[in-house]
Design a protein around this motif. Structure first.
Motif, PDB file in Angstrom:
ATOM      1  N   UNK A  56      50.790  36.365  41.871  1.00  0.00           N
ATOM      2  CA  UNK A  56      51.896  36.127  40.938  1.00  0.00           C
ATOM      3  C   UNK A  56      51.438  36.336  39.491  1.00  0.00           C
ATOM      4  N   UNK A  57      50.196  35.947  39.211  1.00  0.00           N
ATOM      5  CA  UNK A  57      49.637  36.138  37.872  1.00  0.00           C
ATOM      6  C   UNK A  57      49.510  37.623  37.555  1.00  0.00           C
ATOM      7  N   UNK A  58      49.053  38.406  38.533  1.00  0.00           N
ATOM      8  CA  UNK A  58      48.917  39.849  38.337  1.00  0.00           C
ATOM      9  C   UNK A  58      50.285  40.489  38.098  1.00  0.00           C
ATOM     10  N   UNK A  59      51.305  40.033  38.812  1.00  0.00           N
ATOM     11  CA  UNK A  59      52.667  40.543  38.606  1.00  0.00           C
ATOM     12  C   UNK A  59      53.115  40.293  37.165  1.00  0.00           C
ATOM     13  N   UNK A  60      52.830  39.100  36.659  1.00  0.00           N
ATOM     14  CA  UNK A  60      53.203  38.786  35.266  1.00  0.00           C
ATOM     15  C   UNK A  60      52.412  39.648  34.284  1.00  0.00           C
ATOM     16  N   UNK A  61      51.133  39.890  34.584  1.00  0.00           N
ATOM     17  CA  UNK A  61      50.317  40.720  33.701  1.00  0.00           C
ATOM     18  C   UNK A  61      50.881  42.137  33.630  1.00  0.00           C
ATOM     19  N   UNK A  62      51.385  42.643  34.751  1.00  0.00           N
ATOM     20  CA  UNK A  62      51.989  43.984  34.749  1.00  0.00           C
ATOM     21  C   UNK A  62      53.180  44.039  33.798  1.00  0.00           C
ATOM     22  N   UNK A  63      53.962  42.971  33.785  1.00  0.00           N
ATOM     23  CA  UNK A  63      55.139  42.940  32.912  1.00  0.00           C
ATOM     24  C   UNK A  63      54.739  42.846  31.444  1.00  0.00           C
ATOM     25  N   UNK A  64      53.689  42.052  31.169  1.00  0.00           N
ATOM     26  CA  UNK A  64      53.254  41.860  29.779  1.00  0.00           C
ATOM     27  C   UNK A  64      52.543  43.090  29.226  1.00  0.00           C
ATOM     28  N   UNK A  65      51.853  43.815  30.114  1.00  0.00           N
ATOM     29  CA  UNK A  65      51.051  44.955  29.666  1.00  0.00           C
ATOM     30  C   UNK A  65      51.449  46.206  30.455  1.00  0.00           C
ATOM     31  N   UNK A  66      52.632  46.763  30.148  1.00  0.00           N
ATOM     32  CA  UNK A  66      53.145  47.891  30.929  1.00  0.00           C
ATOM     33  C   UNK A  66      52.311  49.165  30.812  1.00  0.00           C
ATOM     34  N   UNK A  67      51.430  49.245  29.824  1.00  0.00           N
ATOM     35  CA  UNK A  67      50.595  50.437  29.673  1.00  0.00           C
ATOM     36  C   UNK A  67      49.292  50.344  30.476  1.00  0.00           C
ATOM     37  N   UNK A  68      49.063  49.197  31.119  1.00  0.00           N
ATOM     38  CA  UNK A  68      47.868  49.009  31.941  1.00  0.00           C
ATOM     39  C   UNK A  68      48.214  49.204  33.415  1.00  0.00           C
ATOM     40  N   UNK A  69      47.181  49.431  34.222  1.00  0.00           N
ATOM     41  CA  UNK A  69      47.344  49.596  35.665  1.00  0.00           C
ATOM     42  C   UNK A  69      46.596  48.463  36.361  1.00  0.00           C
ATOM     43  N   UNK A  70      47.323  47.650  37.119  1.00  0.00           N
ATOM     44  CA  UNK A  70      46.734  46.507  37.813  1.00  0.00           C
ATOM     45  C   UNK A  70      46.823  46.711  39.315  1.00  0.00           C
ATOM     46  N   UNK A  71      45.697  46.650  39.995  1.00  0.00           N
ATOM     47  CA  UNK A  71      45.653  46.735  41.451  1.00  0.00           C
ATOM     48  C   UNK A  71      45.116  45.407  41.993  1.00  0.00           C
ATOM     49  N   UNK A  72      45.938  44.738  42.782  1.00  0.00           N
ATOM     50  CA  UNK A  72      45.553  43.476  43.421  1.00  0.00           C
ATOM     51  C   UNK A  72      45.039  43.797  44.817  1.00  0.00           C
ATOM     52  N   UNK A  73      43.820  43.394  45.115  1.00  0.00           N
ATOM     53  CA  UNK A  73      43.166  43.796  46.361  1.00  0.00           C
ATOM     54  C   UNK A  73      42.957  42.576  47.263  1.00  0.00           C
ATOM     55  N   UNK A  74      43.523  42.646  48.448  1.00  0.00           N
ATOM     56  CA  UNK A  74      43.496  41.517  49.390  1.00  0.00           C
ATOM     57  C   UNK A  74      42.226  41.544  50.238  1.00  0.00           C
ATOM     58  N   UNK A  75      41.117  41.150  49.645  1.00  0.00           N
ATOM     59  CA  UNK A  75      39.867  41.105  50.414  1.00  0.00           C
ATOM     60  C   UNK A  75      39.871  39.941  51.405  1.00  0.00           C
ATOM     61  N   UNK A 131      42.196  33.081  33.333  1.00  0.00           N
ATOM     62  CA  UNK A 131      42.015  34.441  33.837  1.00  0.00           C
ATOM     63  C   UNK A 131      42.894  35.421  33.051  1.00  0.00           C
ATOM     64  N   UNK A 132      44.145  35.053  32.850  1.00  0.00           N
ATOM     65  CA  UNK A 132      45.073  35.909  32.100  1.00  0.00           C
ATOM     66  C   UNK A 132      44.600  36.130  30.672  1.00  0.00           C
ATOM     67  N   UNK A 133      44.094  35.077  30.041  1.00  0.00           N
ATOM     68  CA  UNK A 133      43.599  35.200  28.671  1.00  0.00           C
ATOM     69  C   UNK A 133      42.443  36.204  28.589  1.00  0.00           C
ATOM     70  N   UNK A 134      41.569  36.164  29.588  1.00  0.00           N
ATOM     71  CA  UNK A 134      40.433  37.087  29.603  1.00  0.00           C
ATOM     72  C   UNK A 134      40.928  38.525  29.773  1.00  0.00           C
TER      73      UNK A 134
END
Length: 377
Positions: free
Chosen positions: A257-276, A195-198
């Motif tokens: 936890x994966x989304x949290x790491x993605x935020x750190x790796x890509x600080x110029x992106x905006x990640x919203x994790x949605x608890x459906x 997922x992270x690679x994608x």
């Protein structure tokens, strides 16, 4: 108290940003049947009637009586409903494209759809399709003419919203192969690495705004309850199988936890994790309070405790006295049902989910959809 103060400050910040609503020119979606608007139908045969009956008045590529959550997201963003990338007939991709297909997984299944019921269009394949769409679409757009009406400008890709709803089938595919819950848990890190690679690949292509759904309480769905029976002590008050819902929650914890790491790796992106997950479980466990009937029983189906038969599903026919007779028929009041066909939610169920996630109450951070291009403050 500190958490409540943080939420209050964030909500004040979002209010201040209200005048800066994100104007997404396009949405690019990746996922499974929860957001498939016609990919599997275009590839392997249409979703037969009565699918689509409540809104489209006929099959529209969705395994639902009407619209999906992704349809409401597009509508809220002021965009037309997304056409499936795999559907070439009458499609307009100027406002985005949908790469999701029913039965898709993050990890490749290495089986055919006819063997396992899972799609060959895993998430990595969907990402390759996106890459081709962007590259070849740019070449075609440059030729002018009708291509400029049907394809997006290249600058659209950096301003678009990228939505994800995938992972449930990675869990059920293992359980259906008789793997234990611990064995399924063991490959979740591989799935989330994929997922992270994608996501990284999409970021490299210019993507900056990501809206990521976790997976729902699949232990409340008829196709799981019928196929994977559990002990009576493992059924909760809502009638759901606790071990499978706990597995979904385990996946969701690791996804967050994966989304949290993605935020750190890509600080110029905006990640919203949605608890459906929480919204869907509230819908099911409080169905009567929310205006629905039995949340576990399918509207469209045939036989059994849940009106579900894995061998004869919604729209299914069988020969009776030499004639083909529809037995997988729809209920008279789908707006009172949570579950459409034993696997998927009704349009009414999807609308409930959308209405509860759109304002950010179930998101981390609590970011409304209209502000999903703005960084966490």
């Amino acid at each position: 108290m500190a958490a409540e103060l943080r939420l209050l400050l964030l909500l004040v910040c979002w209010t201040a940003l209200a005048s800066s609503r994100c104007e997404f020119p396009a949405i690019f979606n990746f996922g499974d049947s929860n957001s498939d608007t016609g990919g599997l139908s275009a590839s392997f045969g249409e979703a037969v009637p009565p699918n689509g009956e409540s809104f489209f008045h006929g099959p529209a590529g969705r395994f639902c009586d009407g619209r999906l959550v992704i349809d409401f997201i597009a509508q809220h963003s002021g965009l037309p409903y997304l056409n499936a990338y795999l559907d070439s007939v009458g499609s307009n991709f100027s406002h985005g494209a949908n790469f999701a297909t029913a039965g898709s997984t993050i990890l490749r299944q290495n089986t055919t759809l006819f063997q396992s019921g899972f799609s060959p269009f895993s998430l990595d394949v969907q990402s390759w399709q996106f890459n081709q769409f962007k590259t070849r679409g740019g070449v075609a757009y440059g030729k002018g003419g009708v291509y400029r009406e049907l394809l997006p400008k290249q600058q659209v890709f950096s301003k678009a919203l990228y939505t994800f709803d995938i992972g449930q089938n990675d869990l059920t595919s293992g359980l259906f192969r008789n793997l234990s819950i611990d064995e399924v848990k063991a490959y979740i890190p591989d799935a989330l690495a994929q997922f992270s690679d994608v996501v990284k690949g999409i970021y490299d292509q210019g993507g900056r705004s990501f809206w990521i759904h976790n997976t729902g309480p699949f232990g409340c769905l008829a196709y799981v309850l019928e196929r994977l029976p559990v002990l009576a002590s493992q059924i909760d008050q809502a009638g759901c199988a606790t071990p499978f819902n706990e597995l979904a929650q385990f996946f969701n914890e690791k996804l967050n936890q994966t989304v949290v790491r993605l935020r750190k790796h890509f600080p110029h992106a905006v990640f919203t994790y949605v608890d459906v997950y929480s919204v869907k479980y509230e819908l099911i466990s409080q169905a009567k309070k929310n205006g629905f009937g039995n949340p576990l029983r399918a509207c469209c189906g045939h036989g059994g405790k849940y009106n579900y038969n894995m061998n004869l599903g919604c729209g299914g026919k069988k020969k009776v006295a030499g004639r083909q007779v529809l037995v997988g028929s729809s209920c008279a009041d789908p707006w009172r049902y949570v579950n459409w066909d034993g696997v998927h939610y009704t349009q009414a169920g999807n609308k409930f989910v959308f209405d509860h996630i759109v304002d950010g109450k179930f998101s981390d951070p609590p970011r409304p959809l209209r502000l999903a291009c703005h960084k966490h403050i």
